[in-house]
Design a protein around this motif. Structure first.
Motif, PDB file in Angstrom:
ATOM      1  N   PRO A  16      39.518  43.344  34.924  1.00 24.87           N
ATOM      2  CA  PRO A  16      38.129  42.814  34.885  1.00 24.87           C
ATOM      3  C   PRO A  16      37.583  42.006  36.251  1.00 24.87           C
ATOM      4  N   VAL A  17      38.616  41.604  36.855  1.00 25.34           N
ATOM      5  CA  VAL A  17      38.201  40.784  37.902  1.00 25.34           C
ATOM      6  C   VAL A  17      39.073  41.351  39.362  1.00 25.34           C
ATOM      7  N   VAL A  18      38.394  41.692  40.525  1.00 28.66           N
ATOM      8  CA  VAL A  18      38.975  41.667  41.775  1.00 28.66           C
ATOM      9  C   VAL A  18      38.839  40.450  42.539  1.00 28.66           C
ATOM     10  N   THR A  19      39.812  39.943  43.098  1.00 31.62           N
ATOM     11  CA  THR A  19      39.646  38.776  44.030  1.00 31.62           C
ATOM     12  C   THR A  19      40.334  39.222  45.545  1.00 31.62           C
ATOM     13  N   VAL A  20      39.294  38.625  46.389  1.00 30.51           N
ATOM     14  CA  VAL A  20      39.418  38.894  47.810  1.00 30.51           C
ATOM     15  C   VAL A  20      39.835  37.342  48.391  1.00 30.51           C
ATOM     16  N   CYS A  21      40.990  37.327  48.681  1.00 29.03           N
ATOM     17  CA  CYS A  21      41.556  35.926  49.212  1.00 29.03           C
ATOM     18  C   CYS A  21      41.716  36.008  50.431  1.00 29.03           C
ATOM     19  N   PHE A  80      43.000  42.180  40.087  1.00 32.54           N
ATOM     20  CA  PHE A  80      43.262  43.110  41.346  1.00 32.54           C
ATOM     21  C   PHE A  80      43.109  42.230  42.384  1.00 32.54           C
ATOM     22  N   THR A  81      44.288  41.959  43.125  1.00 26.87           N
ATOM     23  CA  THR A  81      44.085  40.833  44.353  1.00 26.87           C
ATOM     24  C   THR A  81      44.341  41.649  45.569  1.00 26.87           C
ATOM     25  N   CYS A  82      43.192  41.292  46.505  1.00 27.48           N
ATOM     26  CA  CYS A  82      43.119  41.659  47.850  1.00 27.48           C
ATOM     27  C   CYS A  82      43.361  40.580  48.790  1.00 27.48           C
ATOM     28  N   GLY A  83      43.928  40.647  50.012  1.00 25.54           N
ATOM     29  CA  GLY A  83      44.305  39.660  50.949  1.00 25.54           C
ATOM     30  C   GLY A  83      44.134  40.218  52.347  1.00 25.54           C
ATOM     31  N   THR A  94      38.496  51.670  38.670  1.00 21.90           N
ATOM     32  CA  THR A  94      39.058  50.956  37.281  1.00 21.90           C
ATOM     33  C   THR A  94      38.068  49.983  36.508  1.00 21.90           C
ATOM     34  N   GLY A  95      36.922  50.410  36.935  1.00 28.23           N
ATOM     35  CA  GLY A  95      36.052  49.740  35.859  1.00 28.23           C
ATOM     36  C   GLY A  95      35.659  48.102  36.018  1.00 28.23           C
ATOM     37  N   THR A  96      36.142  47.417  37.485  1.00 27.15           N
ATOM     38  CA  THR A  96      36.170  46.250  37.406  1.00 27.15           C
ATOM     39  C   THR A  96      34.640  45.892  37.783  1.00 27.15           C
TER      40      THR A  96
END
Length: 226
Positions: free
Chosen positions: A33-38, A59-62, A89-91
Motif C-alpha cells: 500500500p505504501v512506497v517509501t523513498v528514503c 516497497f522501499t527505495c533508497g 502493484t497498485g500502490t
C-alpha cells in the motif's frame, strides 16, 4: 571473510526462522500500500523506523538524498524505482523520507556554496539533487549555523521531491504523496527516532495540514515555513 558480514549471515538465520511463514501471501505477487523513498544512510533503518516486519507491506527505495527525480534524454522523469510500484502493484501512497543531518544535502550545500570534488558516481547523484536545492540555499534565513541550515534544506529537499511527484503526469492524481523528516538528532520536539510530517500533496503549512489531517496533528511539525 570480514567478520561483520559473517555476523550478518548468522543473524539472517534468526530472521529466516522468524519469517518462515510470513511469505505465504506474497509468493506470486506484491501489492504494497505504501512506497517509501528514503535516504541511503546507515542510520535510517528503512523498514524498522515504521516497526514493519510484514513482507509485502512497504516497497522501499533508497538513494542518497531521497530523490524521486531521474534524468533521461527526454528530460527529468519520476525515477522508475518509485514509479514501478505505483504503475504495477497498485500502490497509492508515496512517502518521501528525509532525515536530520543528511550527508547528501550537506554535500549538495557545500558544492553549491564552495564547490567540492567527488567521484563521478557521487557527482551524478549531486547533479540530480542540486537543482532541487539551489533556490533553497539562496532563501535560507540569515544567522543560521551550519547544522541548522542543513536541516532546513532537508525540509526544502523533501518539499521539492513531493512537488515533483504531485506535478508529474506519470503519477495518478489519486496517489497521496507525503513528505516527512526522520529525526535522530533532537532537532524536532519529539523523541529520537520520530517521524515528523511536513508536507502532504504539496501543502506544507503546518496549520493547514493540522486542520485537514486532525488524526495526525501531533505528528505535524516543521522547522522552516517559507
Amino acid at each position: 571473510m570480514h567478520r561483520p558480514f559473517v555476523d550478518l549471515l548468522d543473524r539472517n538465520l534468526d530472521h529466516a526462522a522468524a519469517f518462515t511463514d510470513r511469505f505465504d501471501d506474497v509468493q506470486d505477487a506484491q501489492h504494497p500500500p505504501v512506497v517509501t523513498v528514503c535516504c541511503s544512510d546507515s542510520r535510517v533503518l528503512q523498514d524498522h523506523i515504521w516497526g514493519n516486519d510484514t513482507p509485502g507491506q512497504l516497497f522501499t527505495c533508497g538513494n542518497i538524498g531521497n530523490r524521486v527525480v531521474d534524468r533521461t534524454a527526454a528530460g527529468d522523469v519520476v525515477s522508475g524505482d518509485v514509479l514501478y510500484p505505483i504503475v504495477h502493484t497498485g500502490t497509492e501512497t508515496v512517502v518521501v523520507v528525509g532525515h536530520t543531518g543528511c550527508g547528501a544535502v550537506t554535500a549538495a550545500y557545500d558544492d553549491l556554496t564552495d564547490g567540492i570534488d567527488e567521484p563521478p558516481g557521487i557527482e551524478r547523484c549531486l547533479d540530480l539533487l542540486e537543482p532541487q536545492l539551489e533556490a533553497g540555499v539562496d532563501a535560507l534565513p540569515d544567522g543560521l549555523d551550519r547544522a541548522a541550515a542543513i536541516d532546513r534544506l532537508v525540509e526544502y529537499n523533501v518539499d521539492r521531491q513531493v512537488d515533483f511527484l504531485v506535478e508529474s503526469d506519470e503519477v495518478p492524481a489519486e496517489v497521496e504523496v507525503v513528505g516527512v523528516v526522520y529525526d535522530f538528532q533532537d532537532v524536532y520536539s519529539g523523541q529520537r527516532g520520530e517521524v515528523h510530517v511536513i508536507n502532504v500533496d504539496g501543502e506544507r503549512d503546518p496549520d493547514a495540514l493540522r486542520a485537514t489531517h486532525p488524526d495526525i496533528e501531533s505528528r505535524i511539525e516543521r522547522l522552516w515555513t517559507y
